[in-house]
Motif scaffolding. Structure first.
Motif, short mmCIF file in Angstrom:
data_model
loop_
_atom_site.label_atom_id
_atom_site.label_comp_id
_atom_site.label_asym_id
_atom_site.label_seq_id
_atom_site.Cartn_x
_atom_site.Cartn_y
_atom_site.Cartn_z
N ARG A 195 51.77 25.89 42.85
CA ARG A 195 52.35 26.25 41.55
C ARG A 195 52.24 25.05 40.61
NH1 ARG A 195 54.14 31.09 41.14
NH2 ARG A 195 55.64 30.66 39.52
N PHE A 196 52.26 25.36 39.33
CA PHE A 196 52.10 24.37 38.29
C PHE A 196 53.15 24.57 37.21
CE2 PHE A 196 48.07 25.22 40.22
CZ PHE A 196 47.41 24.01 40.28
N ASN A 197 53.56 23.47 36.59
CA ASN A 197 54.27 23.58 35.33
C ASN A 197 53.18 23.76 34.28
OD1 ASN A 197 57.01 23.31 36.07
ND2 ASN A 197 56.71 21.12 36.36
N ALA A 198 53.36 24.70 33.39
CA ALA A 198 52.33 25.02 32.41
C ALA A 198 52.92 25.11 31.01
CB ALA A 198 51.66 26.35 32.77
N LEU A 199 52.12 24.67 30.05
CA LEU A 199 52.50 24.72 28.64
C LEU A 199 51.27 25.15 27.86
CD1 LEU A 199 54.50 24.15 26.32
CD2 LEU A 199 53.71 21.77 26.37
N ILE A 200 51.39 26.24 27.13
CA ILE A 200 50.27 26.73 26.34
C ILE A 200 50.32 26.10 24.95
CG2 ILE A 200 49.22 28.77 25.27
CD1 ILE A 200 50.37 30.38 27.66
N ILE A 201 49.24 25.39 24.63
CA ILE A 201 49.02 24.84 23.29
C ILE A 201 47.64 25.36 22.91
CG2 ILE A 201 48.74 22.77 21.87
CD1 ILE A 201 51.57 22.99 22.94
N GLN A 202 47.60 26.45 22.19
CA GLN A 202 46.34 27.12 21.89
C GLN A 202 45.28 26.14 21.41
OE1 GLN A 202 45.39 30.14 22.51
NE2 GLN A 202 47.33 31.04 23.05
N PRO A 203 44.09 26.18 21.93
CA PRO A 203 43.55 27.14 22.90
C PRO A 203 43.68 26.70 24.35
CG PRO A 203 41.76 25.79 22.10
CD PRO A 203 43.03 25.31 21.40
N PHE A 204 44.50 25.68 24.60
CA PHE A 204 44.59 25.08 25.94
C PHE A 204 45.83 25.53 26.71
CE2 PHE A 204 42.39 21.93 23.25
CZ PHE A 204 41.16 21.97 23.87
N VAL A 205 45.71 25.40 28.03
CA VAL A 205 46.85 25.54 28.93
C VAL A 205 46.97 24.19 29.62
CG1 VAL A 205 47.86 26.77 30.89
CG2 VAL A 205 46.36 28.00 29.30
#
Length: 97
Positions: A81-91
């Motif tokens: 599992r990962f901590n994820a943060l979407i900052i368009q266009p990136f994850v």
């Protein structure tokens, strides 16, 4: 860092399974963030176009696209599992130990 954006980014962090990240990896949109960096700080730097700071992290390999070896390892560990943060266009992601 403006408190409202920092708060928004902090609240936007979620956990993601490797399976969820795969489509984003395939479209070359996942950026690995070193444990030495704060996920929110990296997201803020990208969102606010702090090009020199982000380039410094890239040059130091503190942020990078997943390496082939990492992808291969994670394909064999679908439970990771990962901590994820979407900052368009990136994850932006950090593995959860």
């Amino acid at each position: 860092m403006p408190d409202d954006l920092k708060t928004t980014l902090t609240e936007s962090i979620d956990q993601a399974s490797w399976e969820w990240l795969l489509p984003h990896v395939k479209r070359d949109a996942v950026l690995m963030v070193s444990d030495d960096l704060d996920l929110v700080e990296v997201g803020y730097a990208i969102a606010s176009d702090q090009v020199q700071l982000v380039q410094t992290w890239i040059d130091s390999q503190l942020i990078h696209k997943p390496w082939t070896e990492q992808i291969s390892d994670w394909n064999g560990q679908p439970q990771i599992r990962f901590n994820a943060l979407i900052i368009q266009p990136f994850v932006l992601v950090q593995p959860i130990p």
